[in-house]
Design a protein around this motif. Structure first.
Motif, PDB file in Angstrom:
ATOM      1  N   VAL A   1     -13.368   4.810  -0.205  1.00 40.10           N
ATOM      2  CA  VAL A   1     -12.298   4.952  -1.188  1.00 40.10           C
ATOM      3  C   VAL A   1     -12.662   6.110  -2.099  1.00 40.10           C
ATOM      4  O   VAL A   1     -13.745   6.115  -2.701  1.00 40.10           O
ATOM      5  CB  VAL A   1     -12.109   3.655  -2.005  1.00 40.10           C
ATOM      6  N   LEU A   2     -11.785   7.099  -2.192  1.00 37.47           N
ATOM      7  CA  LEU A   2     -12.043   8.306  -2.969  1.00 37.47           C
ATOM      8  C   LEU A   2     -11.099   8.369  -4.162  1.00 37.47           C
ATOM      9  O   LEU A   2      -9.878   8.331  -3.997  1.00 37.47           O
ATOM     10  CB  LEU A   2     -11.848   9.569  -2.109  1.00 37.47           C
ATOM     11  N   ALA A   3     -11.661   8.445  -5.360  1.00 39.59           N
ATOM     12  CA  ALA A   3     -10.848   8.606  -6.573  1.00 39.59           C
ATOM     13  C   ALA A   3     -10.579  10.074  -6.828  1.00 39.59           C
ATOM     14  O   ALA A   3     -11.320  10.946  -6.376  1.00 39.59           O
ATOM     15  CB  ALA A   3     -11.552   7.989  -7.773  1.00 39.59           C
ATOM     16  N   SER A   4      -9.519  10.351  -7.571  1.00 43.90           N
ATOM     17  CA  SER A   4      -9.072  11.722  -7.797  1.00 43.90           C
ATOM     18  C   SER A   4      -8.884  12.415  -6.452  1.00 43.90           C
ATOM     19  O   SER A   4      -9.397  13.503  -6.189  1.00 43.90           O
ATOM     20  CB  SER A   4     -10.061  12.498  -8.678  1.00 43.90           C
TER      21      SER A   4
ATOM     22  N   ILE B   1      -9.388   6.045   2.170  1.00 46.78           N
ATOM     23  CA  ILE B   1      -8.301   5.684   1.252  1.00 46.78           C
ATOM     24  C   ILE B   1      -8.411   6.568   0.021  1.00 46.78           C
ATOM     25  O   ILE B   1      -9.489   6.691  -0.568  1.00 46.78           O
ATOM     26  CB  ILE B   1      -8.376   4.207   0.850  1.00 46.78           C
ATOM     27  N   GLY B   2      -7.325   7.186  -0.365  1.00 50.05           N
ATOM     28  CA  GLY B   2      -7.298   8.035  -1.545  1.00 50.05           C
ATOM     29  C   GLY B   2      -6.638   7.346  -2.715  1.00 50.05           C
ATOM     30  O   GLY B   2      -5.593   6.698  -2.554  1.00 50.05           O
ATOM     31  N   LEU B   3      -7.245   7.459  -3.901  1.00 52.15           N
ATOM     32  CA  LEU B   3      -6.655   6.963  -5.144  1.00 52.15           C
ATOM     33  C   LEU B   3      -6.209   8.160  -5.964  1.00 52.15           C
ATOM     34  O   LEU B   3      -6.980   9.108  -6.166  1.00 52.15           O
ATOM     35  CB  LEU B   3      -7.672   6.152  -5.954  1.00 52.15           C
ATOM     36  N   THR B   4      -4.972   8.136  -6.442  1.00 51.29           N
ATOM     37  CA  THR B   4      -4.451   9.286  -7.175  1.00 51.29           C
ATOM     38  C   THR B   4      -3.361   8.855  -8.140  1.00 51.29           C
ATOM     39  O   THR B   4      -2.997   7.666  -8.211  1.00 51.29           O
ATOM     40  CB  THR B   4      -3.929  10.347  -6.185  1.00 51.29           C
ATOM     41  N   SER B   5      -2.831   9.803  -8.882  1.00 49.82           N
ATOM     42  CA  SER B   5      -1.731   9.538  -9.813  1.00 49.82           C
ATOM     43  C   SER B   5      -0.414   9.536  -9.047  1.00 49.82           C
ATOM     44  O   SER B   5      -0.317  10.106  -7.952  1.00 49.82           O
ATOM     45  CB  SER B   5      -1.693  10.608 -10.897  1.00 49.82           C
ATOM     46  N   PRO B   6       0.629   8.929  -9.620  1.00 52.78           N
ATOM     47  CA  PRO B   6       1.936   8.922  -8.932  1.00 52.78           C
ATOM     48  C   PRO B   6       2.433  10.322  -8.604  1.00 52.78           C
ATOM     49  O   PRO B   6       3.004  10.551  -7.535  1.00 52.78           O
ATOM     50  CB  PRO B   6       2.849   8.210  -9.935  1.00 52.78           C
TER      51      PRO B   6
ATOM     52  N   TYR C   1      -5.372  14.210   5.319  1.00 52.43           N
ATOM     53  CA  TYR C   1      -6.790  13.867   5.376  1.00 52.43           C
ATOM     54  C   TYR C   1      -7.050  12.375   5.133  1.00 52.43           C
ATOM     55  O   TYR C   1      -8.160  11.895   5.380  1.00 52.43           O
ATOM     56  CB  TYR C   1      -7.595  14.657   4.346  1.00 52.43           C
ATOM     57  N   TYR C   2      -6.061  11.658   4.611  1.00 50.64           N
ATOM     58  CA  TYR C   2      -6.245  10.259   4.235  1.00 50.64           C
ATOM     59  C   TYR C   2      -5.504   9.325   5.182  1.00 50.64           C
ATOM     60  O   TYR C   2      -4.385   9.611   5.615  1.00 50.64           O
ATOM     61  CB  TYR C   2      -5.756  10.019   2.797  1.00 50.64           C
ATOM     62  N   ASP C   3      -6.114   8.172   5.463  1.00 49.98           N
ATOM     63  CA  ASP C   3      -5.425   7.130   6.222  1.00 49.98           C
ATOM     64  C   ASP C   3      -4.407   6.409   5.351  1.00 49.98           C
ATOM     65  O   ASP C   3      -3.381   5.945   5.840  1.00 49.98           O
ATOM     66  CB  ASP C   3      -6.444   6.122   6.758  1.00 49.98           C
ATOM     67  N   GLN C   4      -4.707   6.309   4.058  1.00 55.29           N
ATOM     68  CA  GLN C   4      -3.818   5.630   3.117  1.00 55.29           C
ATOM     69  C   GLN C   4      -4.020   6.237   1.738  1.00 55.29           C
ATOM     70  O   GLN C   4      -5.152   6.582   1.361  1.00 55.29           O
ATOM     71  CB  GLN C   4      -4.127   4.128   3.083  1.00 55.29           C
ATOM     72  N   VAL C   5      -2.943   6.362   0.985  1.00 58.68           N
ATOM     73  CA  VAL C   5      -3.003   6.861  -0.385  1.00 58.68           C
ATOM     74  C   VAL C   5      -2.306   5.860  -1.286  1.00 58.68           C
ATOM     75  O   VAL C   5      -1.157   5.467  -1.017  1.00 58.68           O
ATOM     76  CB  VAL C   5      -2.340   8.252  -0.523  1.00 58.68           C
ATOM     77  N   VAL C   6      -2.978   5.430  -2.353  1.00 61.06           N
ATOM     78  CA  VAL C   6      -2.367   4.512  -3.320  1.00 61.06           C
ATOM     79  C   VAL C   6      -2.596   5.055  -4.724  1.00 61.06           C
ATOM     80  O   VAL C   6      -3.534   5.830  -4.963  1.00 61.06           O
ATOM     81  CB  VAL C   6      -2.939   3.086  -3.202  1.00 61.06           C
ATOM     82  N   THR C   7      -1.753   4.647  -5.638  1.00 59.58           N
ATOM     83  CA  THR C   7      -1.905   5.062  -7.031  1.00 59.58           C
ATOM     84  C   THR C   7      -2.990   4.213  -7.695  1.00 59.58           C
ATOM     85  O   THR C   7      -3.348   3.133  -7.215  1.00 59.58           O
ATOM     86  CB  THR C   7      -0.582   4.924  -7.791  1.00 59.58           C
ATOM     87  N   TYR C   8      -3.500   4.716  -8.798  1.00 56.61           N
ATOM     88  CA  TYR C   8      -4.612   4.058  -9.465  1.00 56.61           C
ATOM     89  C   TYR C   8      -4.298   2.606  -9.821  1.00 56.61           C
ATOM     90  O   TYR C   8      -5.162   1.727  -9.702  1.00 56.61           O
ATOM     91  CB  TYR C   8      -5.001   4.826 -10.731  1.00 56.61           C
ATOM     92  N   ASP C   9      -3.068   2.358 -10.239  1.00 59.10           N
ATOM     93  CA  ASP C   9      -2.727   0.987 -10.653  1.00 59.10           C
ATOM     94  C   ASP C   9      -2.553   0.034  -9.473  1.00 59.10           C
ATOM     95  O   ASP C   9      -2.392  -1.171  -9.658  1.00 59.10           O
ATOM     96  CB  ASP C   9      -1.468   0.978 -11.518  1.00 59.10           C
ATOM     97  N   ALA C  10      -2.589   0.584  -8.252  1.00 60.42           N
ATOM     98  CA  ALA C  10      -2.390  -0.242  -7.064  1.00 60.42           C
ATOM     99  C   ALA C  10      -3.700  -0.624  -6.385  1.00 60.42           C
ATOM    100  O   ALA C  10      -3.685  -1.157  -5.264  1.00 60.42           O
ATOM    101  CB  ALA C  10      -1.486   0.484  -6.067  1.00 60.42           C
ATOM    102  N   VAL C  11      -4.831  -0.402  -7.043  1.00 61.85           N
ATOM    103  CA  VAL C  11      -6.116  -0.805  -6.465  1.00 61.85           C
ATOM    104  C   VAL C  11      -6.111  -2.279  -6.049  1.00 61.85           C
ATOM    105  O   VAL C  11      -6.608  -2.622  -4.966  1.00 61.85           O
ATOM    106  CB  VAL C  11      -7.273  -0.509  -7.446  1.00 61.85           C
ATOM    107  N   PRO C  12      -5.530  -3.201  -6.856  1.00 60.22           N
ATOM    108  CA  PRO C  12      -5.532  -4.614  -6.450  1.00 60.22           C
ATOM    109  C   PRO C  12      -4.771  -4.895  -5.157  1.00 60.22           C
ATOM    110  O   PRO C  12      -4.947  -5.974  -4.571  1.00 60.22           O
ATOM    111  CB  PRO C  12      -4.858  -5.315  -7.640  1.00 60.22           C
ATOM    112  N   SER C  13      -3.943  -3.950  -4.697  1.00 60.10           N
ATOM    113  CA  SER C  13      -3.194  -4.166  -3.457  1.00 60.10           C
ATOM    114  C   SER C  13      -4.042  -3.938  -2.213  1.00 60.10           C
ATOM    115  O   SER C  13      -3.635  -4.319  -1.109  1.00 60.10           O
ATOM    116  CB  SER C  13      -1.976  -3.232  -3.410  1.00 60.10           C
ATOM    117  N   LEU C  14      -5.211  -3.337  -2.361  1.00 60.16           N
ATOM    118  CA  LEU C  14      -6.078  -3.061  -1.208  1.00 60.16           C
ATOM    119  C   LEU C  14      -6.813  -4.333  -0.793  1.00 60.16           C
ATOM    120  O   LEU C  14      -7.225  -5.125  -1.648  1.00 60.16           O
ATOM    121  CB  LEU C  14      -7.088  -1.972  -1.561  1.00 60.16           C
ATOM    122  N   PRO C  15      -7.009  -4.538   0.498  1.00 64.75           N
ATOM    123  CA  PRO C  15      -7.808  -5.689   0.946  1.00 64.75           C
ATOM    124  C   PRO C  15      -9.196  -5.639   0.323  1.00 64.75           C
ATOM    125  O   PRO C  15      -9.880  -4.614   0.396  1.00 64.75           O
ATOM    126  CB  PRO C  15      -7.858  -5.517   2.463  1.00 64.75           C
TER     127      PRO C  15
END
Length: 360
Positions: free
Chosen positions: A178-181, A202-207, A218-232
């Motif tokens: 999981v990569l932030a920014s 998995i990439g974490l980023t802003s909306p 480059y990412y299999d999945q990208v989610v916003t920072y507030d969506a971390v709880p949605s990850l398994p």
């Protein structure tokens, strides 16, 4: 050649938003070369140099008056005076410079393609930052991709080393990263390499940057920072943190908890929200210091072996960069100050790369 007037862009070491243009004189002495800095890249990585300027001695590379600092940058320069027998006037160099119009170096261990700067106050500092490439004989030099190199290669070197560190440790038993920014250029390089080696990323980023991160591929999945709880939460995970945001760090650690096998802090793009977390579930956050991995791999592979592996990886990465990187050039002290504030405050679009010059 008489002493020349140099223009330096400097920042307050106590407040990175406070800047000034400082003028001084430089002269070339025996064994030295005087370089005219043509242009340099400015990215969030350079802001990290400022954030960790004291802790990691980044202010020491190009000292300024008390209270002020010169943030190091990567770019190109021309030798306009040489008092060193092996370096000719007119040579072009690539390397680590101050945000200035000119710089004096003291070449040592001069080879056909590179030399080290042996300026006395720089000798205790990490060697990778003291290597200057002589472009006429540099195997990686491509005139068409000079700006790409200044903008991305120093970051990609960190990306290469960070991914190599994770691979060397078998991802600490994890099956995903999981990569932030995720829109940062260092994160993009790490994601590219992880995917090349078959790791789920998995990439974490802003909306606002989510669509960009998805589009680069480059990412299999990208989610916003507030969506971390949605990850398994039951997947063994390594966390690579380019953001430096204490709240995000805490959220990731609490979400993955015991399944967080390694927590690697590389940068601080969210520098104002940086804080130290001492009591977190999962692996204890550890700062990744690229020169340490350089030393290890130099011992394992030899310096030439490290350079060859990095070169092959860079050449594999470069074609994909052209699909998303937009390069913008600006010149003059006012323009440099404006771009600096834009990058410092995180207002730069991730597709943009800024090439700057203090020559008006």
């Amino acid at each position: 050649m008489p002493a020349i007037d140099a223009v330096n862009f400097e920042v307050s070491r106590k407040d990175l938003r406070s800047t000034r243009v400082h003028r001084g004189t430089l002269a070339c002495g025996p064994g030295q070369v005087l370089c005219r800095i043509e242009r340099f890249a400015l990215t969030a990585n350079n802001i990290t140099y400022g954030v960790f300027g004291d802790a990691m001695s980044y202010w020491s590379f190009f000292p300024a008056e008390s209270g002020w600092g010169r943030i190091p940058v990567w770019g190109f320069a021309e030798v306009i005076e040489s008092q060193h027998a092996a370096i000719a006037k007119g040579e072009r160099l690539y390397g680590y410079w101050p945000m200035s119009t000119h710089c004096v170096l003291q070449p040592d261990k001069v080879g056909a393609a590179q030399f080290l700067d042996a300026t006395p106050y720089r000798r205790p500092l990490p060697t990778p930052y003291q290597v200057y490439m002589r472009l006429a004989a540099d195997p990686l030099h491509d005139p068409k991709h000079e700006d790409h190199r200044a903008l991305l290669h120093p970051l990609y070197f960190t990306s290469f080393l960070a991914e190599d560190f994770l691979a060397d440790n078998d991802l600490f038993g994890a099956t995903q990263a999981v990569l932030a920014s995720a829109s940062s250029k260092t994160a993009l390089g790490i994601a590219f390499q992880l995917r090349q080696h078959g790791t789920r990323v998995i990439g974490l980023t802003s909306p606002g940057n989510k669509a960009f991160c998805e589009a680069v591929g480059y990412y299999d999945q990208v989610v916003t920072y507030d969506a971390v709880p949605s990850l398994p939460a039951d997947v063994p995970t390594v966390y690579v943190d380019m953001a430096g945001d204490g709240k995000l760090l805490s959220a990731v650690h609490h979400h993955f908890a015991a399944q967080l096998k390694h927590s690697c802090i590389i940068g601080a793009t969210h520098w104002e929200n940086r804080q130290t977390q001492h009591q977190l579930p999962g692996a204890k956050p550890q700062f990744f210091f690229a020169p340490t991995q350089v030393q290890k791999r130099t011992k394992d592979w030899g310096y030439d072996g490290l350079v060859q592996r990095l070169g092959r990886s860079w050449l594999a990465f470069l074609p994909s960069v052209k699909n998303w990187l937009e390069i913008r050039s600006s010149a003059g002290p006012e323009a440099v100050a404006a771009v600096y504030q834009e990058v410092l405050n995180g207002r730069q679009a991730p597709k943009l790369g800024h090439m700057l010059s203090l020559h008006a």
